[in-house]
Motif scaffolding. Sequence first.
Motif, mmCIF file in Angstrom:
data_model
loop_
_atom_site.group_PDB
_atom_site.id
_atom_site.type_symbol
_atom_site.label_atom_id
_atom_site.label_comp_id
_atom_site.label_asym_id
_atom_site.label_seq_id
_atom_site.Cartn_x
_atom_site.Cartn_y
_atom_site.Cartn_z
ATOM 1 N N LYS A 49 -41.198 57.138 61.836
ATOM 2 C CA LYS A 49 -41.125 56.298 63.046
ATOM 3 C C LYS A 49 -39.868 56.601 63.863
ATOM 4 N N SER A 50 -38.708 56.570 63.199
ATOM 5 C CA SER A 50 -37.462 56.812 63.943
ATOM 6 C C SER A 50 -37.420 58.235 64.479
ATOM 7 N N THR A 51 -37.880 59.174 63.667
ATOM 8 C CA THR A 51 -37.909 60.571 64.116
ATOM 9 C C THR A 51 -38.718 60.670 65.414
ATOM 10 N N PHE A 94 -31.354 50.645 69.068
ATOM 11 C CA PHE A 94 -31.373 51.214 67.720
ATOM 12 C C PHE A 94 -31.358 50.113 66.659
ATOM 13 N N GLN A 95 -31.870 50.461 65.493
ATOM 14 C CA GLN A 95 -31.847 49.521 64.372
ATOM 15 C C GLN A 95 -30.409 49.109 64.016
ATOM 16 N N PHE A 96 -29.502 50.061 64.104
ATOM 17 C CA PHE A 96 -28.109 49.783 63.700
ATOM 18 C C PHE A 96 -27.178 49.677 64.907
ATOM 19 N N ALA A 176 -37.556 50.305 71.332
ATOM 20 C CA ALA A 176 -36.759 49.503 70.397
ATOM 21 C C ALA A 176 -37.203 49.848 68.975
ATOM 22 N N ASP A 177 -36.311 50.467 68.230
ATOM 23 C CA ASP A 177 -36.629 50.956 66.885
ATOM 24 C C ASP A 177 -36.168 49.927 65.850
ATOM 25 N N GLU A 178 -37.088 49.124 65.377
ATOM 26 C CA GLU A 178 -36.774 48.049 64.426
ATOM 27 C C GLU A 178 -35.522 47.283 64.847
ATOM 28 N N PRO A 179 -35.574 46.668 66.033
ATOM 29 C CA PRO A 179 -34.361 46.055 66.570
ATOM 30 C C PRO A 179 -33.868 44.858 65.772
HETATM 31 MG MG LIG Z 1 -36.615 54.175 61.018
#
Ligand SMILES: [Mg+2]
Length: 240
Positions: A49-51, A94-96, A176-179
């Motif tokens: 997913k993030s890729t 980003f998630q982080f 939004a990647d796993e926000p």
């Molecule tokens: Mg990810």
Amino acid sequence: MSEQLALNARDIRKSFQIGERTIEVLHGTHLELRRGERLCLMGASGAGKSTFMHILGLLDQPTEGSVEVEGVNAWGLSVNERAKLRNQRIGFVFQFYHLLPELSAIENVVLPARIAASHGANKIDLKEINERAMEGLTRFGLSDRLTHRPSQLSGGEQQRVAIARALILDPPILIADEPTGNLDTATGKKVLDLLMEEQINRGLSMILVTHDTRLADTCDRVLTIEDGQIQSDSKFDIPH
Ligand SMILES: [Mg+2]
Ligand SMILES: Nc1ncnc2c1ncn2[C@@H]1O[C@H](COP(=O)(O)OP(=O)(O)OP(=O)(O)O)[C@@H](O)[C@H]1O
């Protein structure tokens, strides 16, 4: 017609080289984001997913395949033109969080505008941007945190700063990647409510990566990614 799509990714392959080994994470997959739609992407940890989001957000180059942003072939552009396209058309959460630790909350939010100004973008009035950043942070409940550094903010506050940063140049597309992946349930809900409100008010074309099936119910379409391939649309799909 591809100009009607916010994003159009075709035949995307992505491999990583680790020493002698090549790991193929995305195996020739496709994704279309229609204008103004809220698309959810789900999938197991490690599915890619993030890729994929980094490729759609022009943060990483696919090994093969093409990414069109509003009909423009991003990898056919020069480095500068592509940076400009990413800066002005796509917001990324980003998630982080990925805030710069040495900058205050408001300086982090204003950063994309400084970058735009360095690209020579017209219509960038830094004073106005500063006011807009202040207004955004205030709306997100952070009026008394403007000069705090990220280390002086909670996770939920950092993510709200990151959302304000992603939206400062008023991009039409938001990824939004796993926000809320790193937030407790209550804080995560507040951050998501805020994201959803922005999506509606701004008419954003949005991709939201999530593990939350309830959240997926609020999306126009839900896609899943499995073994580096987007699976066909779920029952939520709207016909073209
Ligand atoms: Mg990810
Ligand atoms: N820079 C890299 N170098 C080598 N392998 C990588 C790199 N980035 C990702 N991978 C590999 O690609 C696969 C997919 O990673 P990715 O981060 O896209 O997964 P994900 O679906 O976002 O997972 P999660 O839900 O845990 O965030 C993983 O097996 C990971 O190890």
